[in-house]
Design a protein around this motif. Sequence first.
Motif, PDB file in Angstrom:
ATOM      1  N   ALA A 282     -32.102  18.238 -63.515  1.00  0.00           N
ATOM      2  CA  ALA A 282     -32.518  19.077 -62.383  1.00  0.00           C
ATOM      3  C   ALA A 282     -32.304  20.556 -62.700  1.00  0.00           C
ATOM      4  CB  ALA A 282     -31.730  18.679 -61.135  1.00  0.00           C
ATOM      5  N   ILE A 283     -31.203  20.864 -63.354  1.00  0.00           N
ATOM      6  CA  ILE A 283     -30.936  22.259 -63.742  1.00  0.00           C
ATOM      7  C   ILE A 283     -31.984  22.751 -64.734  1.00  0.00           C
ATOM      8  CG2 ILE A 283     -29.316  23.759 -64.971  1.00  0.00           C
ATOM      9  CD1 ILE A 283     -27.056  21.936 -63.846  1.00  0.00           C
ATOM     10  N   GLY A 284     -32.232  21.955 -65.757  1.00  0.00           N
ATOM     11  CA  GLY A 284     -33.192  22.356 -66.774  1.00  0.00           C
ATOM     12  C   GLY A 284     -34.611  22.480 -66.255  1.00  0.00           C
ATOM     13  N   ASN A 285     -34.975  21.615 -65.329  1.00  0.00           N
ATOM     14  CA  ASN A 285     -36.350  21.602 -64.818  1.00  0.00           C
ATOM     15  C   ASN A 285     -36.613  22.631 -63.735  1.00  0.00           C
ATOM     16  OD1 ASN A 285     -37.204  19.519 -66.510  1.00  0.00           O
ATOM     17  ND2 ASN A 285     -36.545  17.925 -65.077  1.00  0.00           N
ATOM     18  N   PHE A 286     -35.575  22.984 -62.958  1.00  0.00           N
ATOM     19  CA  PHE A 286     -35.835  23.787 -61.766  1.00  0.00           C
ATOM     20  C   PHE A 286     -35.061  25.101 -61.679  1.00  0.00           C
ATOM     21  CE2 PHE A 286     -36.692  19.332 -60.597  1.00  0.00           C
ATOM     22  CZ  PHE A 286     -38.014  19.451 -60.214  1.00  0.00           C
ATOM     23  N   MET A 287     -34.261  25.424 -62.670  1.00  0.00           N
ATOM     24  CA  MET A 287     -33.507  26.688 -62.628  1.00  0.00           C
ATOM     25  C   MET A 287     -33.699  27.467 -63.927  1.00  0.00           C
ATOM     26  SD  MET A 287     -29.981  25.680 -60.621  1.00  0.00           S
ATOM     27  CE  MET A 287     -30.063  25.145 -58.894  1.00  0.00           C
ATOM     28  N   PRO A 288     -34.893  27.904 -64.208  1.00  0.00           N
ATOM     29  CA  PRO A 288     -35.187  28.552 -65.495  1.00  0.00           C
ATOM     30  C   PRO A 288     -34.573  29.939 -65.667  1.00  0.00           C
ATOM     31  CG  PRO A 288     -37.085  28.681 -64.040  1.00  0.00           C
ATOM     32  CD  PRO A 288     -36.097  27.794 -63.351  1.00  0.00           C
ATOM     33  N   LEU A 289     -34.144  30.571 -64.576  1.00  0.00           N
ATOM     34  CA  LEU A 289     -33.627  31.934 -64.671  1.00  0.00           C
ATOM     35  C   LEU A 289     -32.106  31.995 -64.782  1.00  0.00           C
ATOM     36  CD1 LEU A 289     -35.898  33.815 -62.089  1.00  0.00           C
ATOM     37  CD2 LEU A 289     -36.242  33.464 -64.538  1.00  0.00           C
ATOM     38  N   LEU A 290     -31.463  30.854 -64.970  1.00  0.00           N
ATOM     39  CA  LEU A 290     -30.003  30.849 -65.060  1.00  0.00           C
ATOM     40  C   LEU A 290     -29.507  31.716 -66.216  1.00  0.00           C
ATOM     41  CD1 LEU A 290     -28.664  27.217 -64.427  1.00  0.00           C
ATOM     42  CD2 LEU A 290     -28.467  29.222 -62.948  1.00  0.00           C
ATOM     43  N   LEU A 291     -28.475  32.498 -65.925  1.00  0.00           N
ATOM     44  CA  LEU A 291     -27.787  33.284 -66.939  1.00  0.00           C
ATOM     45  C   LEU A 291     -26.376  32.746 -67.188  1.00  0.00           C
ATOM     46  CD1 LEU A 291     -28.726  36.894 -65.731  1.00  0.00           C
ATOM     47  CD2 LEU A 291     -29.893  35.499 -67.462  1.00  0.00           C
ATOM     48  N   HIS A 292     -25.795  32.185 -66.157  1.00  0.00           N
ATOM     49  CA  HIS A 292     -24.391  31.732 -66.202  1.00  0.00           C
ATOM     50  C   HIS A 292     -24.323  30.315 -65.648  1.00  0.00           C
ATOM     51  CE1 HIS A 292     -19.920  32.658 -65.640  1.00  0.00           C
ATOM     52  NE2 HIS A 292     -20.057  31.501 -65.004  1.00  0.00           N
ATOM     53  N   LEU A 293     -23.798  29.380 -66.445  1.00  0.00           N
ATOM     54  CA  LEU A 293     -23.726  27.980 -66.033  1.00  0.00           C
ATOM     55  C   LEU A 293     -22.358  27.405 -66.392  1.00  0.00           C
ATOM     56  CD1 LEU A 293     -25.008  25.350 -64.960  1.00  0.00           C
ATOM     57  CD2 LEU A 293     -25.927  24.972 -67.260  1.00  0.00           C
ATOM     58  N   GLU A 294     -21.695  26.812 -65.401  1.00  0.00           N
ATOM     59  CA  GLU A 294     -20.408  26.154 -65.610  1.00  0.00           C
ATOM     60  C   GLU A 294     -20.524  24.685 -65.232  1.00  0.00           C
ATOM     61  OE1 GLU A 294     -17.145  28.112 -63.678  1.00  0.00           O
ATOM     62  OE2 GLU A 294     -17.790  30.114 -64.344  1.00  0.00           O
ATOM     63  N   LEU A 295     -20.134  23.808 -66.160  1.00  0.00           N
ATOM     64  CA  LEU A 295     -20.193  22.360 -65.932  1.00  0.00           C
ATOM     65  C   LEU A 295     -18.906  21.692 -66.422  1.00  0.00           C
ATOM     66  CD1 LEU A 295     -23.861  21.676 -67.155  1.00  0.00           C
ATOM     67  CD2 LEU A 295     -23.078  21.716 -64.781  1.00  0.00           C
ATOM     68  N   ARG A 296     -17.773  22.283 -66.128  1.00  0.00           N
ATOM     69  CA  ARG A 296     -16.510  21.747 -66.629  1.00  0.00           C
ATOM     70  C   ARG A 296     -16.283  20.304 -66.164  1.00  0.00           C
ATOM     71  NH1 ARG A 296     -14.646  26.994 -65.324  1.00  0.00           N
ATOM     72  NH2 ARG A 296     -13.498  26.279 -63.489  1.00  0.00           N
ATOM     73  N   PHE A 297     -15.943  19.449 -67.106  1.00  0.00           N
ATOM     74  CA  PHE A 297     -15.650  18.031 -66.878  1.00  0.00           C
ATOM     75  C   PHE A 297     -16.849  17.236 -66.363  1.00  0.00           C
ATOM     76  CE2 PHE A 297     -11.525  20.162 -66.721  1.00  0.00           C
ATOM     77  CZ  PHE A 297     -10.869  19.445 -67.707  1.00  0.00           C
ATOM     78  N   SER A 298     -18.042  17.783 -66.554  1.00  0.00           N
ATOM     79  CA  SER A 298     -19.248  17.018 -66.230  1.00  0.00           C
ATOM     80  C   SER A 298     -19.374  15.827 -67.178  1.00  0.00           C
ATOM     81  CB  SER A 298     -20.489  17.905 -66.367  1.00  0.00           C
ATOM     82  OG  SER A 298     -21.676  17.134 -66.279  1.00  0.00           O
ATOM     83  N   LYS A 299     -20.061  14.796 -66.730  1.00  0.00           N
ATOM     84  CA  LYS A 299     -20.260  13.616 -67.566  1.00  0.00           C
ATOM     85  C   LYS A 299     -21.641  13.617 -68.221  1.00  0.00           C
ATOM     86  CE  LYS A 299     -16.767  10.838 -65.297  1.00  0.00           C
ATOM     87  NZ  LYS A 299     -16.348   9.514 -64.807  1.00  0.00           N
ATOM     88  N   LEU A 300     -22.196  14.790 -68.392  1.00  0.00           N
ATOM     89  CA  LEU A 300     -23.477  14.874 -69.096  1.00  0.00           C
ATOM     90  C   LEU A 300     -23.299  14.495 -70.560  1.00  0.00           C
ATOM     91  CD1 LEU A 300     -24.722  18.491 -69.882  1.00  0.00           C
ATOM     92  CD2 LEU A 300     -22.317  17.853 -69.816  1.00  0.00           C
ATOM     93  N   THR A 301     -24.399  14.050 -71.159  1.00  0.00           N
ATOM     94  CA  THR A 301     -24.409  13.686 -72.574  1.00  0.00           C
ATOM     95  C   THR A 301     -25.264  14.689 -73.337  1.00  0.00           C
ATOM     96  OG1 THR A 301     -26.373  12.301 -72.413  1.00  0.00           O
ATOM     97  CG2 THR A 301     -24.247  11.255 -71.892  1.00  0.00           C
ATOM     98  N   ALA A 302     -25.463  14.435 -74.612  1.00  0.00           N
ATOM     99  CA  ALA A 302     -26.307  15.309 -75.429  1.00  0.00           C
ATOM    100  C   ALA A 302     -27.728  15.372 -74.862  1.00  0.00           C
ATOM    101  CB  ALA A 302     -26.339  14.802 -76.869  1.00  0.00           C
ATOM    102  N   ARG A 303     -28.178  14.276 -74.281  1.00  0.00           N
ATOM    103  CA  ARG A 303     -29.520  14.276 -73.673  1.00  0.00           C
ATOM    104  C   ARG A 303     -29.603  15.308 -72.549  1.00  0.00           C
ATOM    105  NH1 ARG A 303     -31.416  11.858 -69.125  1.00  0.00           N
ATOM    106  NH2 ARG A 303     -33.687  11.506 -69.009  1.00  0.00           N
ATOM    107  N   GLY A 304     -28.579  15.334 -71.684  1.00  0.00           N
ATOM    108  CA  GLY A 304     -28.582  16.295 -70.589  1.00  0.00           C
ATOM    109  C   GLY A 304     -28.496  17.725 -71.087  1.00  0.00           C
ATOM    110  N   LEU A 305     -27.676  17.960 -72.089  1.00  0.00           N
ATOM    111  CA  LEU A 305     -27.553  19.303 -72.639  1.00  0.00           C
ATOM    112  C   LEU A 305     -28.863  19.763 -73.266  1.00  0.00           C
ATOM    113  CD1 LEU A 305     -25.878  21.768 -73.311  1.00  0.00           C
ATOM    114  CD2 LEU A 305     -25.027  20.582 -75.338  1.00  0.00           C
ATOM    115  N   ALA A 306     -29.577  18.831 -73.888  1.00  0.00           N
ATOM    116  CA  ALA A 306     -30.872  19.175 -74.477  1.00  0.00           C
ATOM    117  C   ALA A 306     -31.855  19.640 -73.396  1.00  0.00           C
ATOM    118  CB  ALA A 306     -31.434  17.976 -75.234  1.00  0.00           C
ATOM    119  N   LEU A 307     -31.839  18.979 -72.242  1.00  0.00           N
ATOM    120  CA  LEU A 307     -32.735  19.351 -71.146  1.00  0.00           C
ATOM    121  C   LEU A 307     -32.393  20.737 -70.601  1.00  0.00           C
ATOM    122  CD1 LEU A 307     -32.868  15.903 -69.314  1.00  0.00           C
ATOM    123  CD2 LEU A 307     -34.701  16.981 -70.642  1.00  0.00           C
TER     124      LEU A 307
END
Length: 309
Positions: A212-237
Amino acid sequence: MSTTTTELDQLTSNWSELTHEILLNILTRLTLEDRWNRTMLVCKSWLQASKDPSLHSVFDLESSFKSRPVESTRWWTPEFERRIDNMIRSVVDWSEGKIVEVRVRHCSDRALSVVAQRCPNLEVLSIKSCPNVTDESMIKIASGCPKLKELDMSYCYEISHESIQALGRKCTNISILKRNLLNWLDPSEHIGIVPTGYLNACPQDGDSEAAAIGNFMPLLLHLELRFSKLTARGLALISQGCKNLEYLDLSGCVSVTSRDIENLTSGLTNLKNVKKNNFYIPRSASVHAERYGHWRLYDERFQTDAFRI
């Protein structure tokens, strides 16, 4: 003798007779906590002056939370939540729709629904540690507050990727997003304070939120995801969709390795600061984290005071 009497008369003059302009000048120099706990209680004229819309374009309780040495169990009670909700509703009333910044904790859908209805100029919203904020109110915020630029919904476990999608679609100027989770690898610092059921409800859909972040927030400059359970797939998006990122915090994200981070963020030419784990954790750690519960799995350099208000 007469001089002394005059001086006493001046010192004991009726404070309620100060003009509205002078009162506002005084009140703008005080902290939010001082205004709420002191000046509002002086007299009726001071109470009325304290409600002036010019004093309520910003409602920031974060400094008050941070000034406490430790997190309190009382903050997680329904009574405290109602108090925060009532304060938000009052400020929204007094601001007459001019509020641009809200930073609170432990509010609920009830208060945020009011914000969504009456604060179209809101640019900053921080609602950390709100167990009763759900997609319902966040989707309303997306529709009612299209000018949002900064959003912090860390430690809010009833919010899902659906909120991120709605916010990204309708709040197209968001440049700062903080979606941190509590330290589920070593929850010892939260036990006895945060309700156990809430600690165990840690969101599992890291990749859905990343998409959702990758698809709908293209203008992000600062992103914090501490202790998120995302994988390499999510980071790629995220890397594919947020090309302007300058700051990325992945501390505690055990399902992505340092190699994943290095490879997947190599195309982010504006990236200046990446926070990540500086230790090796096998990918099975995301499933069997209890094996490592007795270790401090993240370097103390990356610990912050966000968990110790």
